[in-house]
Design a protein around this motif. Structure first.
Motif, PDB file in Angstrom:
ATOM      1  N   CYS A 146      45.003 -11.248   0.446  1.00 17.72           N
ATOM      2  CA  CYS A 146      44.436 -10.794   0.749  1.00 17.72           C
ATOM      3  C   CYS A 146      44.319  -9.082   0.659  1.00 17.72           C
ATOM      4  O   CYS A 146      44.644  -8.505   1.725  1.00 17.72           O
ATOM      5  CB  CYS A 146      43.641 -10.933   2.208  1.00 17.72           C
ATOM      6  SG  CYS A 146      43.052 -12.684   2.162  1.00 17.72           S
ATOM      7  N   THR A 147      45.005  -8.490  -0.285  1.00 18.53           N
ATOM      8  CA  THR A 147      45.291  -7.505  -0.514  1.00 18.53           C
ATOM      9  C   THR A 147      44.404  -6.395  -0.783  1.00 18.53           C
ATOM     10  O   THR A 147      43.095  -6.366  -0.915  1.00 18.53           O
ATOM     11  CB  THR A 147      46.429  -7.300  -1.714  1.00 18.53           C
ATOM     12  OG1 THR A 147      45.411  -7.755  -2.789  1.00 18.53           O
ATOM     13  CG2 THR A 147      47.605  -8.637  -1.673  1.00 18.53           C
ATOM     14  N   HIS A 148      44.649  -5.426   0.105  1.00 11.85           N
ATOM     15  CA  HIS A 148      44.340  -3.943  -0.335  1.00 11.85           C
ATOM     16  C   HIS A 148      44.215  -2.803  -1.427  1.00 11.85           C
ATOM     17  O   HIS A 148      45.751  -2.999  -1.792  1.00 11.85           O
ATOM     18  CB  HIS A 148      43.909  -3.499   1.359  1.00 11.85           C
ATOM     19  CG  HIS A 148      43.142  -3.928   1.848  1.00 11.85           C
ATOM     20  ND1 HIS A 148      41.653  -3.553   2.532  1.00 11.85           N
ATOM     21  CD2 HIS A 148      43.467  -5.146   2.685  1.00 11.85           C
ATOM     22  CE1 HIS A 148      41.204  -4.566   3.245  1.00 11.85           C
ATOM     23  NE2 HIS A 148      42.280  -5.937   3.631  1.00 11.85           N
ATOM     24  N   SER A 149      43.664  -2.094  -1.382  1.00 12.79           N
ATOM     25  CA  SER A 149      44.009  -1.368  -2.648  1.00 12.79           C
ATOM     26  C   SER A 149      45.508  -0.174  -2.344  1.00 12.79           C
ATOM     27  O   SER A 149      45.579  -0.108  -1.344  1.00 12.79           O
ATOM     28  CB  SER A 149      43.368   0.038  -2.743  1.00 12.79           C
ATOM     29  OG  SER A 149      43.680   1.380  -4.168  1.00 12.79           O
ATOM     30  N   GLY A 150      46.345  -0.118  -3.049  1.00 12.13           N
ATOM     31  CA  GLY A 150      47.438   0.558  -3.454  1.00 12.13           C
ATOM     32  C   GLY A 150      48.282  -0.832  -2.827  1.00 12.13           C
ATOM     33  O   GLY A 150      50.074  -0.776  -3.108  1.00 12.13           O
ATOM     34  N   GLU A 151      48.169  -2.182  -2.154  1.00  5.92           N
ATOM     35  CA  GLU A 151      49.456  -2.522  -1.602  1.00  5.92           C
ATOM     36  C   GLU A 151      50.171  -3.503  -3.239  1.00  5.92           C
ATOM     37  O   GLU A 151      50.778  -3.998  -3.192  1.00  5.92           O
ATOM     38  CB  GLU A 151      48.982  -4.217  -0.733  1.00  5.92           C
ATOM     39  CG  GLU A 151      48.417  -3.315   0.779  1.00  5.92           C
ATOM     40  CD  GLU A 151      47.877  -3.835   2.431  1.00  5.92           C
ATOM     41  OE1 GLU A 151      48.620  -4.220   2.882  1.00  5.92           O
ATOM     42  OE2 GLU A 151      46.909  -5.030   1.572  1.00  5.92           O
TER      43      GLU A 151
END
Length: 170
Positions: free
Chosen positions: A29-34
């Motif tokens: 469930c990663t977000h932008s930048g992670e």
């Protein structure tokens, strides 16, 4: 209205997920930048670990694919893997459909839970990773599921630099 149970706990987790022949880390469930933080941390932690990225929003898959291509990182879409098996030369697999994360966590050396480097998000549920027995690693923002992270004994990386250390000792 009555609510009981947990959707992630009660959901059926059938089907075959992604299967690795070598150690791997999951970015759930990663977000932008992670993803960039996680790719660098995995590279620092081990030269032989693969990385399964499951972005929170599948609409980000094309941009992530272009980013990996620009970085010259060998990668594949999970939907393109024969029988879900990851060839040894592939470093990163992008999970490009919903419903396969739980069955792809088995055997992971660690699972980074996304949204934990985003203060406004506060982290996503660690339940699937915990249920799979994967050591859980997070960023500092776990307020949305703090009791679950505590119960799962998640290793919290206080900042981006601490992420590779947390992955090494998960």
């Amino acid at each position: 209205v009555s609510c009981s149970g947990d959707l992630k706990a009660d959901a059926f987790h059938g089907g075959r997920g992604v299967v690795w022949a070598r150690p791997f880390v999951v970015g759930a469930c990663t977000h932008s930048g992670e993803e960039a933080l996680l790719l660098a941390a995995v590279a620092n932690a081990s030269s032989d670990q693969g990385l399964l990225l499951a972005p929170r929003e599948l609409s980000r898959i094309p941009a992530l694919t272009r980013w990996l291509q620009a970085k010259c990182v060998s990668h594949a879409l999970a939907s393109g893997l024969k029988d879900g098996r990851v060839p040894r030369h592939i470093s990163v697999v992008l999970l490009d459909s919903y419903g396969l994360l739980a069955s792809s966590l088995e055997g992971a050396t660690a699972a980074f839970i996304g949204g934990t480097f985003k203060a406004r998000v506060g982290g996503h549920s660690p339940f699937e990773a915990w249920r799979a027995g994967a050591p859980i690693v997070t960023g500092p923002h776990i307020w949305a599921h703090e009791s679950a992270f505590t119960q799962a004994q998640a290793r919290v990386a206080p900042d981006e630099r601490g992420l590779s250390d947390a992955l090494q000792f998960a």
